[in-house]
Design a protein around this motif. Structure first.
Motif, PDB file in Angstrom:
ATOM      1  N   GLY A 206       0.791  -1.223   0.000  1.00 19.57           N
ATOM      2  CA  GLY A 206       0.000   0.000   0.000  1.00 19.57           C
ATOM      3  C   GLY A 206       0.824   1.274   0.000  1.00 19.57           C
ATOM      4  O   GLY A 206       0.268   2.365  -0.135  1.00 19.57           O
ATOM      5  N   SER A 207       2.137   1.175   0.148  1.00 21.90           N
ATOM      6  CA  SER A 207       2.996   2.358   0.139  1.00 21.90           C
ATOM      7  C   SER A 207       3.095   2.921  -1.280  1.00 21.90           C
ATOM      8  O   SER A 207       3.034   2.177  -2.266  1.00 21.90           O
ATOM      9  CB  SER A 207       4.392   2.030   0.657  1.00 21.90           C
ATOM     10  OG  SER A 207       4.335   1.578   1.994  1.00 21.90           O
ATOM     11  N   ARG A 208       3.272   4.253  -1.352  1.00 21.12           N
ATOM     12  CA  ARG A 208       3.395   4.917  -2.652  1.00 21.12           C
ATOM     13  C   ARG A 208       4.551   5.903  -2.601  1.00 21.12           C
ATOM     14  O   ARG A 208       4.741   6.592  -1.598  1.00 21.12           O
ATOM     15  CB  ARG A 208       2.106   5.663  -3.019  1.00 21.12           C
ATOM     16  CG  ARG A 208       0.913   4.751  -3.295  1.00 21.12           C
ATOM     17  CD  ARG A 208      -0.364   5.557  -3.525  1.00 21.12           C
ATOM     18  NE  ARG A 208      -1.482   4.706  -3.857  1.00 21.12           N
ATOM     19  CZ  ARG A 208      -1.844   4.388  -5.103  1.00 21.12           C
ATOM     20  NH1 ARG A 208      -1.152   4.890  -6.122  1.00 21.12           N
ATOM     21  NH2 ARG A 208      -2.863   3.601  -5.327  1.00 21.12           N
ATOM     22  N   VAL A 209       5.289   5.990  -3.701  1.00 19.22           N
ATOM     23  CA  VAL A 209       6.385   6.946  -3.829  1.00 19.22           C
ATOM     24  C   VAL A 209       6.187   7.685  -5.145  1.00 19.22           C
ATOM     25  O   VAL A 209       6.070   7.058  -6.204  1.00 19.22           O
ATOM     26  CB  VAL A 209       7.760   6.245  -3.817  1.00 19.22           C
ATOM     27  CG1 VAL A 209       8.874   7.251  -4.077  1.00 19.22           C
ATOM     28  CG2 VAL A 209       7.986   5.536  -2.488  1.00 19.22           C
ATOM     29  N   ARG A 210       6.151   9.007  -5.057  1.00 22.99           N
ATOM     30  CA  ARG A 210       5.894   9.821  -6.249  1.00 22.99           C
ATOM     31  C   ARG A 210       7.068  10.761  -6.490  1.00 22.99           C
ATOM     32  O   ARG A 210       7.620  11.345  -5.554  1.00 22.99           O
ATOM     33  CB  ARG A 210       4.605  10.632  -6.061  1.00 22.99           C
ATOM     34  CG  ARG A 210       4.237  11.516  -7.247  1.00 22.99           C
ATOM     35  CD  ARG A 210       2.819  12.055  -7.077  1.00 22.99           C
ATOM     36  NE  ARG A 210       2.678  12.757  -5.803  1.00 22.99           N
ATOM     37  CZ  ARG A 210       2.949  14.057  -5.630  1.00 22.99           C
ATOM     38  NH1 ARG A 210       3.381  14.792  -6.642  1.00 22.99           N
ATOM     39  NH2 ARG A 210       2.786  14.614  -4.450  1.00 22.99           N
TER      40      ARG A 210
END
Length: 397
Positions: free
Chosen positions: A114-118
Motif C-alpha cells: 500500500g505504500s506509494r512513492v511519487r
C-alpha cells in the motif's frame, strides 16, 4: 512385558530414528536417510517384503520431516514487496527508475503493502532494493513524496547524495539538489532519522523540516505543514533557526522557508552590517542563504567574515570550497579551500566530504601532480567512501 524387537527391521528403524534426531540438531537429514536406506536394502535384498517395509518406513520419516519443516521454510523466505511504476501492468524490477521527464509529468511507484512513492516533474529516482520489510531508493534530483504504510518491522530508506533517510511509517517529502548539494526533508506524518556527512543522526518529526546546506543541517518548524500526529517526539539534536528582534530579522523566517532571494531582499543594505554583527554560525548561514540565492559575491563576503571573526569556525572554510566548486566552477580554488579545511580540521565533521571534494576538484582541474596523492589519502581513510571509485580510477592510470 514384551521383549525388545530385534532383527534387521529393528536396526533400520533405530538408524532412521537417529537420523531424524540428527536433523533436529541441524544436520542434513535427507542424504543421511538415503545412505542408510541404501545400506539396509543392500544387506537385505533377499526379502521383497522387507524391501517394501523399508520403502514405507523411509517415506513415513520423510513425510514427518516435511510436515515439521514446512512452516519453518515458509517463515524463512518471506515474500519481497512487489511494485509497479505508473500504469504499467507488469511488476517493477530492482533498478527501475521513476522519472518526471517533463515540466508537467510525474512518476509514481505503488508497492504491494500500500505504500506509494511519487517523483515530481523533472525529478529522478531509482528503486535500488526490495524485500519483505520495505525498499531502498536513491533520489538523484528533484522532489520525492512518500506515503509509507507502517507494519511490524517496516524498514525503508531513501538515499540522496551522501545522506540517508531512515523511514518506519510516515508521510514525508525530500528535495535534493546535486548542484548545490542541498537537502530539504519535510515531515507530514510520523518521523524519520537522517544521517550523512558531518550530520549526526537527526530526528525530524511531523510539522518539522530539515534543511541541509553546505554540509550543515538545521531542523525548523514548518508552518506550511499541519501535523497529523498528536505530538511530535523529542528530537536529538534539534537545531532551530534563532529568532531575534530587530528591523532586519525578517530574513531569518524567509530563509527558513527556503525563500532565499526574498530573504536577501529583506536585508537590503543591511547585509554588510549583519556580516559584522551576528554570531558565528549565523554568519555562515547567511552565506548559505546568499549562495542558494545565486549571490556568489555576497556568499563569499559572509563566509570570509566568519573566517575572520571566528577563526575556529571551520565550516566557513568548507563553504568557500563549495562556493568555488558549485557556483564558480573554479576547481583549483575549490581544491585550495578543501585542502585548507583538512589542514585546519583533519578530524572535523566534514573531513570525509572535504577529502572527496578535494580529490574531485584536483581531478577536474587537471592537477595530475597532486590528484594521485589525494586519491591515496582518500582510500586510506575512506576505502568505501563516495569517491573511492574515482580514487581507484585516478590511481589506475
Amino acid at each position: 512385558m514384551s521383549e525388545p524387537e530385534t532383527g534387521p527391521m529393528a536396526e533400520l528403524m533405530k538408524d532412521l530414528a537417529e537420523a531424524h534426531r540428527a536433523s533436529l540438531r541441524g544436520d542434513a537429514l535427507v542424504p543421511e536417510i538415503a545412505r542408510r536406506l541404501a545400506a539396509g536394502a543392500g544387506r537385505r535384498r533377499r526379502s521383497r517384503a522387507l524391501g517394501l517395509r523399508l520403502a514405507v518406513a523411509g517415506a513415513a520419516v520423510a513425510a514427518v520431516v516435511a510436515v515439521g519443516r514446512a512452516p519453518q521454510d515458509r517463515s524463512e523466505a518471506p515474500q519481497a514487496l512487489a511494485f509497479t511504476i505508473g500504469a504499467s501492468a507488469g511488476t517493477g524490477r530492482v533498478g527501475d527508475e521513476l522519472h518526471g521527464a517533463t515540466a508537467d509529468a510525474e512518476a509514481e511507484a505503488t508497492f504491494s503493502d500500500g505504500s506509494r512513492v511519487r517523483i515530481a516533474p523533472r525529478g529522478r529516482a531509482r528503486v535500488d532494493a526490495v524485500d519483505a520489510q520495505g525498499a531502498s531508493l536513491s533520489l538523484a534530483t528533484g522532489t520525492l513524496d512518500a506515503r509509507i504504510v507502517h507494519r511490524p518491522q517496516t524498514h525503508w530508506r531513501v538515499r540522496a547524495g551522501g545522506y540517508t533517510i531512515q523511514v518506519v511509517g510516515t508521510r514525508f517529502a525530500a528535495t535534493w539538489s546535486p548542484e548545490t548539494r542541498a537537502l530539504n526533508v519535510r515531515l507530514f506524518e510520523g518521523a524519520v532519522d537522517v544521517t550523512g556527512p558531518g550530520l549526526p543522526t537527526t530526528r525530524v518529526a511531523a510539522g518539522q523540516r530539515l534543511e541541509i546546506t553546505g554540509g550543515a543541517g538545521r531542523v525548523v518548524a514548518d508552518a506550511a505543514v499541519a501535523p497529523a500526529t498528536e505530538a511530535a517526539p523529542a528530537l536529538a539534536p534539534v537545531v532551530e533557526a534563532p529568532v531575534r528582534r530587530g528591523g532586519h530579522e525578517r530574513w531569518r523566517a524567509l530563509a527558513a522557508g527556503g525563500r532565499y532571494k526574498e530573504a536577501l531582499g529583506a536585508l537590503g543594505e543591511g547585509f554588510d552590517a549583519q556580516c559584522e554583527r551576528i554570531d558565528g554560525a549565523d554568519v555562515v548561514w547567511l552565506g548559505d542563504v546568499a549562495r542558494l540565492a545565486g549571490e556568489s559575491a555576497r556568499a563569499a563576503q559572509a563566509y570570509q567574515a566568519a573566517r575572520r571573526r571566528f577563526p575556529r569556525l571551520e565550516r566557513a572554510t568548507f563553504a568557500l570550497g563549495l562556493l568555488a566548486f558549485d557556483a564558480r566552477h573554479d576547481y583549483a580554488d575549490a581544491a585550495d579551500w578543501f585542502g585548507r579545511y583538512l589542514a585546519e580540521a583533519p578530524r572535523g565533521p566534514l573531513a570525509a566530504e572535504a577529502s572527496g571534494r578535494l580529490l574531485e576538484s584536483l581531478h577536474r582541474a587537471g592537477d595530475t601532480a597532486h590528484e594521485g596523492e589525494a586519491a591515496r589519502a582518500y582510500l586510506r581513510a575512506y576505502p568505501s567512501g563516495a569517491q573511492a571509485s574515482l580514487a581507484r580510477q585516478v590511481l589506475a592510470r
